[in-house]
Scaffold this motif. Sequence first.
Motif, PDB file in Angstrom:
ATOM      1  N   LEU A 146       0.839  -1.205   0.000  1.00 24.66           N
ATOM      2  CA  LEU A 146       0.000   0.000   0.000  1.00 24.66           C
ATOM      3  C   LEU A 146       0.873   1.255   0.000  1.00 24.66           C
ATOM      4  O   LEU A 146       0.645   2.190  -0.781  1.00 24.66           O
ATOM      5  N   VAL A 147       1.867   1.304   0.878  1.00 23.22           N
ATOM      6  CA  VAL A 147       2.749   2.471   0.931  1.00 23.22           C
ATOM      7  C   VAL A 147       3.496   2.633  -0.384  1.00 23.22           C
ATOM      8  O   VAL A 147       3.646   3.750  -0.902  1.00 23.22           O
ATOM      9  N   SER A 148       3.935   1.526  -0.957  1.00 25.30           N
ATOM     10  CA  SER A 148       4.635   1.573  -2.242  1.00 25.30           C
ATOM     11  C   SER A 148       3.747   2.177  -3.325  1.00 25.30           C
ATOM     12  O   SER A 148       4.181   3.033  -4.107  1.00 25.30           O
ATOM     13  N   THR A 180      -2.857  -3.053   8.855  1.00 25.11           N
ATOM     14  CA  THR A 180      -2.875  -2.610  10.241  1.00 25.11           C
ATOM     15  C   THR A 180      -3.698  -1.329  10.340  1.00 25.11           C
ATOM     16  O   THR A 180      -3.817  -0.579   9.371  1.00 25.11           O
ATOM     17  N   PHE A 181      -4.270  -1.085  11.516  1.00 22.23           N
ATOM     18  CA  PHE A 181      -5.112   0.106  11.699  1.00 22.23           C
ATOM     19  C   PHE A 181      -4.367   1.363  11.286  1.00 22.23           C
ATOM     20  O   PHE A 181      -4.916   2.232  10.595  1.00 22.23           O
ATOM     21  N   PHE A 182      -3.127   1.498  11.736  1.00 20.81           N
ATOM     22  CA  PHE A 182      -2.384   2.732  11.528  1.00 20.81           C
ATOM     23  C   PHE A 182      -2.053   2.959  10.057  1.00 20.81           C
ATOM     24  O   PHE A 182      -2.266   4.050   9.524  1.00 20.81           O
ATOM     25  N   THR A 183      -1.512   1.944   9.385  1.00 20.99           N
ATOM     26  CA  THR A 183      -1.142   2.108   7.974  1.00 20.99           C
ATOM     27  C   THR A 183      -2.365   2.395   7.127  1.00 20.99           C
ATOM     28  O   THR A 183      -2.323   3.216   6.197  1.00 20.99           O
ATOM     29  N   GLU A 184      -3.465   1.743   7.459  1.00 19.70           N
ATOM     30  CA  GLU A 184      -4.709   2.014   6.740  1.00 19.70           C
ATOM     31  C   GLU A 184      -5.157   3.455   6.945  1.00 19.70           C
ATOM     32  O   GLU A 184      -5.558   4.142   5.999  1.00 19.70           O
ATOM     33  N   ALA A 185      -5.069   3.936   8.176  1.00 21.01           N
ATOM     34  CA  ALA A 185      -5.502   5.299   8.475  1.00 21.01           C
ATOM     35  C   ALA A 185      -4.613   6.332   7.797  1.00 21.01           C
ATOM     36  O   ALA A 185      -5.087   7.384   7.356  1.00 21.01           O
ATOM     37  N   LEU A 186      -3.314   6.049   7.697  1.00 18.41           N
ATOM     38  CA  LEU A 186      -2.380   7.018   7.127  1.00 18.41           C
ATOM     39  C   LEU A 186      -2.343   6.981   5.606  1.00 18.41           C
ATOM     40  O   LEU A 186      -2.222   8.042   4.968  1.00 18.41           O
TER      41      LEU A 186
END
Length: 375
Positions: free
Chosen positions: A82-84, A220-226
């Motif tokens: 996702l970040v990529s 993860t909650f955080f990566t999804e939120a960011l």
Amino acid sequence: MRKSNLTFILQFLSSLFAAIALGGCAELSPSDPDAQNQSMALERWQDAQAVQAATQATGRRVWFAGFAMNSTSTAFQNDMELVSRRLTELGGPVLKYEESDGPQKDKLHFPFATPATLIDAVKEISSHAGPDDIVVVFISTHGNRKILSVNVAHHELKPLTATQLSSALALLGDRPTVVILAACFSGSFLPELQAERRIVITSASGERASFGCQADSQNTFFTEALFAKGFDRSESLSRLMNDAKTRVARREHELQFRNSEPQMSVGVKLRWLAERPLKDWFQPGDETTDTPPIDPLSLLGNAGKKAYHDYQSQPVPRAFVMSSGGSGQYAVGTTPHDTSLPTDPAARALALCNRRGLADCRLYAIDDRVVWTGD
């Protein structure tokens, strides 16, 4: 008896076929020489691709090193991918090293993500990246205080420690670097990782767990939120982080989870990058931030605001400390319950803030006097 024997035979055959199926679908591991060779070949291929793309790019480039360091949940590899994707959507040259310990069978699609391959990737980036290029290092895995889990093929290897990660990142020198850790207790890495030309983002404080890493979790909650919900490349990293903290806190509250307290530490020489819209990361320009000063109390989250409200009613001597992650910590009196802590309330509040693994702990007030300098 015949029926019982038939049932036994059918059960035995079923177990045998299941064992054969599992054996034929075993996850690849670095202990397998062929899998290790595949991993090393993929590392070399990624480096060649990155270097070729770098030579064809003009201006500032972004180097991405993403590591999904655990095979026990689908969320970790999904986080890395996702970040990529989000970085690719920024519209400039992004040169990628993607490594994963997610379940890989028959043939590897990513190199294994281990401390050794992380060091290799950072070494390659440091040898090719220009001084003005931006490096993003992202790690998603399980974590504990000062350690990040490394689990391949459901086998736990030696963890990545805060000291090891700090040493690896030192190879990047003064290049602008953004480090994102999506793991429980990841704030405990802050003391070792904070630097003048580095932004460090963690999904939790040093004493809190983060969530969304069950076996079949999407992210993860955080990566999804960011990076998933509400992601807007025209926003700055600071604004996206503030919005993500709000979303995470709301989700955790609804599930009756203890707030994970995500943290963001911005080095004094990298504030320009934290405040610049992500879509403008590739644009040339002065490394300055032309934003007006912010009232530090406006950065406090709900828990931090409550802590400051409580602080104001406490007797003197007292001191209040803030973290850049929006948390607050205060100390009252000169006789601490924990005799290992300083008697001076200002020193004790700072010690408690650092013990919690919060980012950029700084004094805001002593008694009724604001001592915040904004430096």
